[in-house]
Design a protein around this motif. Structure first.
Motif, short mmCIF file in Angstrom:
data_model
loop_
_atom_site.label_atom_id
_atom_site.label_comp_id
_atom_site.label_asym_id
_atom_site.label_seq_id
_atom_site.Cartn_x
_atom_site.Cartn_y
_atom_site.Cartn_z
N GLU A 1 0.84 -1.20 0.00
CA GLU A 1 0.00 0.00 0.00
C GLU A 1 0.88 1.25 0.00
O GLU A 1 0.61 2.20 -0.73
CB GLU A 1 -0.92 0.01 1.21
N GLU B 1 2.33 1.74 -3.53
CA GLU B 1 1.33 2.25 -4.47
C GLU B 1 1.06 3.74 -4.23
O GLU B 1 0.97 4.51 -5.19
CB GLU B 1 0.03 1.45 -4.36
N ARG B 2 0.93 4.14 -2.98
CA ARG B 2 0.65 5.54 -2.67
C ARG B 2 1.83 6.43 -3.09
O ARG B 2 1.63 7.51 -3.64
CB ARG B 2 0.34 5.69 -1.19
N HIS C 1 1.96 6.60 -7.00
CA HIS C 1 0.90 7.47 -7.53
C HIS C 1 1.23 8.94 -7.25
O HIS C 1 1.05 9.79 -8.13
CB HIS C 1 -0.46 7.11 -6.92
N ALA D 1 1.62 11.46 -0.75
CA ALA D 1 1.18 10.07 -0.54
C ALA D 1 0.59 9.87 0.85
O ALA D 1 -0.01 8.83 1.11
CB ALA D 1 2.35 9.12 -0.75
#
Length: 78
Positions: free
Chosen positions: A11, A14-15, A18, A46
């Protein structure tokens, strides 16, 4: 008061990916380096802790290498 749950590495990754992708898009992308990408700004965007980031990526260069691999992957954001 309940303690916030610890964020899992996937997680967190991914944050961070992004957030970095969004910042790169806003700044016009990257050319030959990611030096203009500020890791502190990515962490804030993030919404992840500094200690969690440095547990996964001990250096900014480690993050940049992983980020480039993710951005170059054919499935990244379609």
């Amino acid at each position: 008061m309940a303690r916030p749950r610890a964020m899992q590495d996937e997680e967190l990754k991914e944050r961070m990916y992004h957030a970095a992708s969004d910042l790169l898009e806003q700044s016009g992308g990257f050319s030959l380096s990611l030096e203009h990408l500020n890791l502190e700004t990515v962490m804030r965007r993030a919404d992840v802790s500094r200690s969690a980031v440095y547990r996964v990526w001990p250096t900014k260069e480690d993050f940049n290498i992983d980020l480039l691999e993710v951005l170059a992957a054919p499935s990244w954001l379609g």
